[in-house]
Design a protein around this motif. Structure first.
Motif, PDB file in Angstrom:
ATOM      1  N   PRO A 189      35.625  38.523  62.125  1.00 30.57           N
ATOM      2  CA  PRO A 189      37.018  38.952  62.315  1.00 30.57           C
ATOM      3  C   PRO A 189      37.902  38.757  61.087  1.00 30.57           C
ATOM      4  O   PRO A 189      39.109  38.958  61.164  1.00 30.57           O
ATOM      5  N   GLN A 190      37.311  38.361  59.954  1.00 30.73           N
ATOM      6  CA  GLN A 190      38.115  38.111  58.761  1.00 30.73           C
ATOM      7  C   GLN A 190      38.842  39.371  58.290  1.00 30.73           C
ATOM      8  O   GLN A 190      39.953  39.293  57.761  1.00 30.73           O
ATOM      9  N   ARG A 191      38.236  40.499  58.492  1.00 32.04           N
ATOM     10  CA  ARG A 191      38.807  41.749  57.985  1.00 32.04           C
ATOM     11  C   ARG A 191      40.199  42.007  58.556  1.00 32.04           C
ATOM     12  O   ARG A 191      41.090  42.508  57.876  1.00 32.04           O
ATOM     13  N   SER A 192      40.418  41.609  59.814  1.00 32.10           N
ATOM     14  CA  SER A 192      41.716  41.838  60.439  1.00 32.10           C
ATOM     15  C   SER A 192      42.804  40.968  59.820  1.00 32.10           C
ATOM     16  O   SER A 192      43.980  41.346  59.809  1.00 32.10           O
ATOM     17  N   TYR A 193      42.434  39.799  59.284  1.00 31.94           N
ATOM     18  CA  TYR A 193      43.421  38.924  58.644  1.00 31.94           C
ATOM     19  C   TYR A 193      43.894  39.499  57.311  1.00 31.94           C
ATOM     20  O   TYR A 193      45.053  39.366  56.936  1.00 31.94           O
ATOM     21  N   PHE A 198      43.320  42.784  56.279  1.00 27.84           N
ATOM     22  CA  PHE A 198      43.463  44.227  56.329  1.00 27.84           C
ATOM     23  C   PHE A 198      42.498  44.932  55.385  1.00 27.84           C
ATOM     24  O   PHE A 198      42.835  45.932  54.746  1.00 27.84           O
ATOM     25  N   GLY A 199      41.296  44.362  55.272  1.00 33.36           N
ATOM     26  CA  GLY A 199      40.257  45.005  54.478  1.00 33.36           C
ATOM     27  C   GLY A 199      40.410  44.832  52.980  1.00 33.36           C
ATOM     28  O   GLY A 199      39.654  45.425  52.218  1.00 33.36           O
ATOM     29  N   THR A 200      41.379  44.028  52.532  1.00 34.74           N
ATOM     30  CA  THR A 200      41.565  43.829  51.103  1.00 34.74           C
ATOM     31  C   THR A 200      40.845  42.570  50.641  1.00 34.74           C
ATOM     32  O   THR A 200      40.327  41.809  51.454  1.00 34.74           O
ATOM     33  N   ASN A 201      40.812  42.385  49.362  1.00 38.12           N
ATOM     34  CA  ASN A 201      40.182  41.204  48.777  1.00 38.12           C
ATOM     35  C   ASN A 201      41.285  40.213  48.385  1.00 38.12           C
ATOM     36  O   ASN A 201      42.024  40.464  47.440  1.00 38.12           O
ATOM     37  N   PRO A 202      41.423  39.092  49.100  1.00 38.79           N
ATOM     38  CA  PRO A 202      42.558  38.185  48.872  1.00 38.79           C
ATOM     39  C   PRO A 202      42.340  37.249  47.680  1.00 38.79           C
ATOM     40  O   PRO A 202      42.450  36.027  47.806  1.00 38.79           O
ATOM     41  N   GLN A 203      42.018  37.811  46.542  1.00 36.99           N
ATOM     42  CA  GLN A 203      41.791  37.020  45.347  1.00 36.99           C
ATOM     43  C   GLN A 203      42.410  37.727  44.155  1.00 36.99           C
ATOM     44  O   GLN A 203      42.529  38.955  44.134  1.00 36.99           O
ATOM     45  N   GLY A 204      42.803  36.933  43.165  1.00 37.98           N
ATOM     46  CA  GLY A 204      43.376  37.526  41.972  1.00 37.98           C
ATOM     47  C   GLY A 204      43.359  36.555  40.808  1.00 37.98           C
ATOM     48  O   GLY A 204      43.262  35.340  41.002  1.00 37.98           O
ATOM     49  N   ILE A 205      43.443  37.096  39.597  1.00 36.57           N
ATOM     50  CA  ILE A 205      43.488  36.296  38.378  1.00 36.57           C
ATOM     51  C   ILE A 205      44.937  36.236  37.912  1.00 36.57           C
ATOM     52  O   ILE A 205      45.605  37.265  37.794  1.00 36.57           O
ATOM     53  N   LEU A 206      45.423  35.031  37.671  1.00 37.14           N
ATOM     54  CA  LEU A 206      46.810  34.835  37.247  1.00 37.14           C
ATOM     55  C   LEU A 206      46.826  34.129  35.894  1.00 37.14           C
ATOM     56  O   LEU A 206      46.234  33.071  35.743  1.00 37.14           O
ATOM     57  N   CYS A 207      47.468  34.739  34.900  1.00 39.15           N
ATOM     58  CA  CYS A 207      47.562  34.156  33.558  1.00 39.15           C
ATOM     59  C   CYS A 207      49.015  34.130  33.114  1.00 39.15           C
ATOM     60  O   CYS A 207      49.769  35.069  33.393  1.00 39.15           O
ATOM     61  N   LEU A 208      49.385  33.077  32.419  1.00 43.20           N
ATOM     62  CA  LEU A 208      50.721  32.935  31.855  1.00 43.20           C
ATOM     63  C   LEU A 208      50.640  33.017  30.342  1.00 43.20           C
ATOM     64  O   LEU A 208      49.709  32.498  29.741  1.00 43.20           O
ATOM     65  N   GLN A 209      51.625  33.677  29.750  1.00 41.89           N
ATOM     66  CA  GLN A 209      51.719  33.726  28.297  1.00 41.89           C
ATOM     67  C   GLN A 209      53.016  33.081  27.860  1.00 41.89           C
ATOM     68  O   GLN A 209      54.091  33.429  28.354  1.00 41.89           O
ATOM     69  N   ILE A 239      33.326  35.313  48.619  1.00 41.78           N
ATOM     70  CA  ILE A 239      34.603  35.436  49.332  1.00 41.78           C
ATOM     71  C   ILE A 239      34.905  36.897  49.618  1.00 41.78           C
ATOM     72  O   ILE A 239      35.364  37.251  50.706  1.00 41.78           O
ATOM     73  N   TYR A 240      34.654  37.748  48.635  1.00 39.31           N
ATOM     74  CA  TYR A 240      34.887  39.174  48.854  1.00 39.31           C
ATOM     75  C   TYR A 240      34.054  39.681  50.028  1.00 39.31           C
ATOM     76  O   TYR A 240      34.561  40.384  50.910  1.00 39.31           O
ATOM     77  N   ASN A 241      32.780  39.333  50.055  1.00 39.41           N
ATOM     78  CA  ASN A 241      31.907  39.788  51.133  1.00 39.41           C
ATOM     79  C   ASN A 241      32.383  39.262  52.482  1.00 39.41           C
ATOM     80  O   ASN A 241      32.321  39.962  53.497  1.00 39.41           O
ATOM     81  N   LEU A 242      32.863  38.019  52.510  1.00 38.96           N
ATOM     82  CA  LEU A 242      33.345  37.431  53.765  1.00 38.96           C
ATOM     83  C   LEU A 242      34.545  38.198  54.313  1.00 38.96           C
ATOM     84  O   LEU A 242      34.631  38.449  55.521  1.00 38.96           O
ATOM     85  N   THR A 243      35.457  38.597  53.448  1.00 38.32           N
ATOM     86  CA  THR A 243      36.671  39.261  53.916  1.00 38.32           C
ATOM     87  C   THR A 243      36.411  40.680  54.419  1.00 38.32           C
ATOM     88  O   THR A 243      37.295  41.282  55.039  1.00 38.32           O
ATOM     89  N   GLN A 244      35.230  41.198  54.166  1.00 40.52           N
ATOM     90  CA  GLN A 244      34.887  42.523  54.670  1.00 40.52           C
ATOM     91  C   GLN A 244      34.227  42.464  56.054  1.00 40.52           C
ATOM     92  O   GLN A 244      33.949  43.501  56.652  1.00 40.52           O
ATOM     93  N   GLU A 245      33.994  41.240  56.539  1.00 37.36           N
ATOM     94  CA  GLU A 245      33.346  41.065  57.833  1.00 37.36           C
ATOM     95  C   GLU A 245      34.392  40.836  58.923  1.00 37.36           C
ATOM     96  O   GLU A 245      35.518  40.435  58.662  1.00 37.36           O
TER      97      GLU A 245
END
Length: 313
Positions: A220-224, A226-237, A212-218
């Motif tokens: 026309p995905q990059r324009s959607y 803005f060159g960032t990686n649209p993924q993150g880890i979310l944890c609740l405590q 997914i990271y590699n895809l977002t750097q290509e």
């Protein structure tokens, strides 16, 4: 530590047990009403409207309505369950860190109890998924809020599913960007744990993160993105004194209904914009041990699923 061993709590006095029974009978009808309301409005109304072809402006307007409704209903639900206080939604050690638009993100979440699903609905109105790993290929399906809530009350039946007709995570992320139904939620551990020890992540999931990271750097995905990686880890405590899991759905329901004045803390780690392929295990372990203050199990959900299958046989 075995991530399926229930957290040990202090023995309750007779007075506390009496109050727990009182809380149970008071909270149960309110809890049931709010759950039914959230499921009906989202699964039978909002989701059906979002599947129709409309102009993007309409989908944006609907997204505002959905977020507002789920925040109000979700906060009422969390108040019924004793969550009167919660800390900042996101934490980051990076200076001037901006989270950006999380609508089109893919969140990799841990899960310790139904509270996790309730909180995600409250703050994100996301798309929940079932995940299948077949021959190191990851496939996902969007599931209803009703199914996500029901499965959050089960330990041995909420692991990775077995299907071949799902879609790639990349395709689902494109869908949620167009229909404003995100973020996409992946319970990448594969099941529910006690929160004291996170399950080892399957290598196929980690490889999918790289893809997914590699895809977002290509283009026309990059324009959607803005060159960032649209993924993150979310944890609740959750507050330590809450018994997060139970051996069966009824026990889990009693656990969450008899707790009061619980605290909740949310931690978010954005997968940053750099080639983290070689560093990801190090970054993840640091996030879990330093930020979440938890350990990582030596075993994955697949190994524990075999144990559950033997118990059911």
């Amino acid at each position: 530590m075995d991530p399926f061993i229930p957290i040990q709590t202090n023995q309750k006095s007779i007075v506390r047990i009496a109050f727990d029974i009182l809380f149970l009978f008071i909270k149960l009808p309110l809890f049931a009403f709010l759950i039914i309301e959230i499921v009906i409005i989202n699964d039978l109304i909002f989701r059906q409207i979002q599947r129709l072809e409309f102009h993007i402006v309409f989908h944006k307007f609907m997204r505002i309505i959905i977020l507002l409704h789920n925040y109000i209903s979700g906060r009422l639900l969390l108040l019924v369950l004793g969550y009167f206080k919660y800390k900042s939604l996101f934490h980051s050690s990076a200076p001037n860190f901006k989270h950006g638009n999380l609508q089109s993100y893919c969140f990799y979440c841990s899960r310790t109890s139904p509270i996790d699903v309730f909180v995600l609905i409250t703050y994100f109105s996301p798309s929940f998924t079932h995940t299948s790993i077949q021959k190191d290929r990851v496939k996902c399906k969007i599931i209803s809020y009703g199914k996500a809530i029901l499965e959050s009350f089960q330990i041995s039946k909420c692991g990775f599913k077995r299907f071949t007709d799902g879609e790639n995570i990349k395709d689902l992320m494109n869908q949620i960007r167009k229909t404003r139904t995100g973020p996409l939620i992946i319970f990448w551990e594969g099941g529910i744990t006690n929160g004291y020890s996170l399950l080892k992540i399957d290598k196929a999931i980690i490889n999918e993160i790289y893809n997914i990271y590699n895809l977002t750097q290509e283009q026309p995905q990059r324009s959607y993105y803005f060159g960032t990686n649209p993924q993150g880890i979310l944890c609740l405590q959750h507050e330590d004194r809450m018994n997060l899991i139970g051996n069966n759905p009824l026990q889990m329901l009693i656990n969450i209904l008899t707790n009061s004045f619980c605290s909740l803390d949310m931690f978010f780690l954005k997968c940053r914009q750099f080639n983290f392929k070689d560093r990801f295990p190090e970054i993840y372990q640091g996030f879990v041990e330093d930020t979440i203050k938890r350990g990582i199990s030596d075993q994955s959900w697949k190994e524990f699923r075999k144990m559950f299958a033997q118990q059911d046989a």
